[in-house]
Design a protein around this motif. Structure first.
Motif, PDB file in Angstrom:
ATOM      1  N   VAL A 246      30.117  52.784  37.894  1.00  0.00           N
ATOM      2  CA  VAL A 246      31.348  52.638  38.667  1.00  0.00           C
ATOM      3  C   VAL A 246      32.334  51.770  37.903  1.00  0.00           C
ATOM      4  O   VAL A 246      33.536  52.064  37.853  1.00  0.00           O
ATOM      5  N   ASN A 247      31.857  50.696  37.282  1.00  0.00           N
ATOM      6  CA  ASN A 247      32.749  49.855  36.467  1.00  0.00           C
ATOM      7  C   ASN A 247      33.365  50.660  35.323  1.00  0.00           C
ATOM      8  O   ASN A 247      34.552  50.489  34.994  1.00  0.00           O
TER       9      ASN A 247
ATOM     10  N   LYS B 202      36.014  52.929  36.736  1.00  0.00           N
ATOM     11  CA  LYS B 202      37.186  52.159  37.161  1.00  0.00           C
ATOM     12  C   LYS B 202      38.093  51.777  36.002  1.00  0.00           C
ATOM     13  O   LYS B 202      39.312  51.722  36.164  1.00  0.00           O
TER      14      LYS B 202
ATOM     15  N   PHE C  93      30.666  48.148  48.077  1.00  0.00           N
ATOM     16  CA  PHE C  93      31.926  48.146  47.334  1.00  0.00           C
ATOM     17  C   PHE C  93      31.936  49.271  46.292  1.00  0.00           C
ATOM     18  O   PHE C  93      32.947  49.960  46.117  1.00  0.00           O
ATOM     19  N   ALA C  94      30.818  49.453  45.588  1.00  0.00           N
ATOM     20  CA  ALA C  94      30.746  50.495  44.562  1.00  0.00           C
ATOM     21  C   ALA C  94      30.843  51.882  45.195  1.00  0.00           C
ATOM     22  O   ALA C  94      31.543  52.762  44.679  1.00  0.00           O
TER      23      ALA C  94
ATOM     24  N   THR D 110      34.362  52.563  46.232  1.00  0.00           N
ATOM     25  CA  THR D 110      35.216  52.852  45.079  1.00  0.00           C
ATOM     26  C   THR D 110      35.064  54.304  44.641  1.00  0.00           C
ATOM     27  O   THR D 110      36.058  55.000  44.374  1.00  0.00           O
TER      28      THR D 110
ATOM     29  N   VAL E 282      36.828  56.608  47.083  1.00  0.00           N
ATOM     30  CA  VAL E 282      38.274  56.670  46.842  1.00  0.00           C
ATOM     31  C   VAL E 282      38.563  57.628  45.689  1.00  0.00           C
ATOM     32  O   VAL E 282      39.495  58.445  45.755  1.00  0.00           O
TER      33      VAL E 282
ATOM     34  N   LEU F 181      41.344  51.719  39.117  1.00  0.00           N
ATOM     35  CA  LEU F 181      40.908  52.135  40.445  1.00  0.00           C
ATOM     36  C   LEU F 181      40.253  50.958  41.165  1.00  0.00           C
ATOM     37  O   LEU F 181      39.375  50.297  40.613  1.00  0.00           O
ATOM     38  N   LYS F 182      40.685  50.686  42.384  1.00  0.00           N
ATOM     39  CA  LYS F 182      40.051  49.619  43.154  1.00  0.00           C
ATOM     40  C   LYS F 182      40.247  49.885  44.636  1.00  0.00           C
ATOM     41  O   LYS F 182      41.130  50.658  45.024  1.00  0.00           O
ATOM     42  N   ILE F 183      39.415  49.261  45.466  1.00  0.00           N
ATOM     43  CA  ILE F 183      39.571  49.364  46.903  1.00  0.00           C
ATOM     44  C   ILE F 183      40.420  48.191  47.381  1.00  0.00           C
ATOM     45  O   ILE F 183      40.436  47.120  46.763  1.00  0.00           O
TER      46      ILE F 183
END
Length: 356
Positions: free
Chosen positions: A211-212, A215, A294-295, A298, A301, A315-317
């Motif tokens: 995910v990182n 992002k 959180f992941a 993300t 989204v 990209l972030k929430i």
């Protein structure tokens, strides 16, 4: 030289500094870690800070593989021998990293010896767990840096297997480290549960790391790293330099999709890991839930709004959604059915992706 207890700083002062450094290098993990009970809180805090020290070296742009080893190997050897790496090493590390690190990470590097003293103040079983997996992480960082390309060139990965190997060293090791610490410090994690948790520990870490990567793939490219496998890029007629080019967003989105799909699979295994944690360990369940939810949010989204995935901004929430997720976790963490419903609501887009 091995450290003698009479030369170590006052333990309370050590932990004051460590707990103070934590929110400087990661607000998100600080919230999660500081909610744990002692002595697990101390072990996870110092384990995270050590991993962050290693990450500071790994993330340093333009750093030759030999230089990474020059900084990483002495601190790993010192940990394995319960020593400090010495002032010449520290001065050299700071000289190399100052122009390549954020202010917070550079400040952490300045306190590296103090963090090691805090580590050695932990129970021996905690130290063994942290040192084992930190050593695996640090040596893997040097290995992958060399394997990803020659110094001075863009670092690349050939395929998904190489990406998984990289993510294992960076984050899968953290999943195993935490599992060892939970087993050591929790009376509710017995031997059978320990082995069940081990089954998904690496996947949990890989999911968060991928995910990182999704992002911040453009930021990584600017630092000299391309974590999107070359075979996925070529399949869409792309080269690494197209990650920063205008007009290639749709193709980049298609190249990212297999990485997102594997990340989704890892995160669903992460839910199995979290769900297996006994209800008596409320603090550990919350610690795991925050990063996992959180992941998952993300990725959701990214799947609902593909334009945001390939937009110019990372990209972030939103902060309100972060606050809502944390509130839902606190409210439902002790109620398995309700907790699962919260997770499934956030993770719904991920299931659709895996069904493709």
């Amino acid at each position: 030289m091995a450290i003698s207890h009479d030369k170590a700083e006052d333990p309370a002062a050590l932990w004051d500094v460590c707990y103070g450094l934590l929110p400087e290098v990661s607000r998100t993990f600080a919230l999660s870690i500081l909610g744990l009970r002692e002595p697990l809180k101390a072990a996870v805090c110092v384990g995270y800070l050590i991993c962050r020290i290693l990450d500071t070296v790994e993330d340093a742009p333009g750093l030759a593989t030999a230089r990474r080893g020059e900084i990483l190997f002495p601190i790993l050897e010192a940990m394995e021998n319960r020593e400090l790496p010495g002032e010449p090493w520290h001065a050299r590390a700071l000289e190399i990293l100052e122009p390549r690190s954020s202010a917070a990470d550079f400040r952490l590097m300045g306190h590296a010896s103090l963090v090691l003293r805090a580590l050695y103040a932990c129970p021996e079983t905690d130290v063994l767990a942290i040192v084992r997996w930190a050593a695996e992480m640090g040596r893997g960082m040097v290995e992958t840096s060399g394997a990803m390309g020659a110094d001075g060139e863009l670092k690349t990965l050939p395929d998904m297997a190489a990406l998984d190997r990289y993510c294992y060293y960076i984050a899968g090791t953290v999943g195993y480290m935490l599992t060892d610490l939970f087993f050591v410090e929790s009376p509710h994690v017995d031997v059978p549960l320990f082995y069940r948790l081990q089954r998904d520990a690496e996947a949990f870490g890989l999911g968060l790391q991928k995910v990182n990567i999704v992002k911040d793939f453009r930021g990584d490219y600017r630092r000299g790293w391309c974590f999107l496998p070359l075979d996925l890029l070529r399949r869409e007629g792309l080269a690494p330099e197209d990650l920063a080019a205008e007009g290639r967003e749709e193709a980049v989105g298609r190249a990212l999709r297999p990485v997102i799909r594997t990340a989704a699979g890892h995160l669903l295994r992460g839910w199995r890991y979290l769900e297996a944690m006994p209800l008596e360990e409320r603090e550990i369940r919350l610690f795991l839930a925050y990063s996992l939810f959180f992941a998952v949010a993300t990725l959701s989204v990214a799947l609902r709004h593909p334009d945001r995935l390939v937009g110019k901004n990372p990209l972030k929430i939103s902060r309100p959604w972060v606050a809502a997720i944390m509130a839902s976790c606190r409210r439902h963490v002790d109620r398995p059915d309700a907790f699962r419903r919260v997770f499934e609501r956030i993770a719904k887009p991920l299931h659709g992706l895996l069904d493709e």
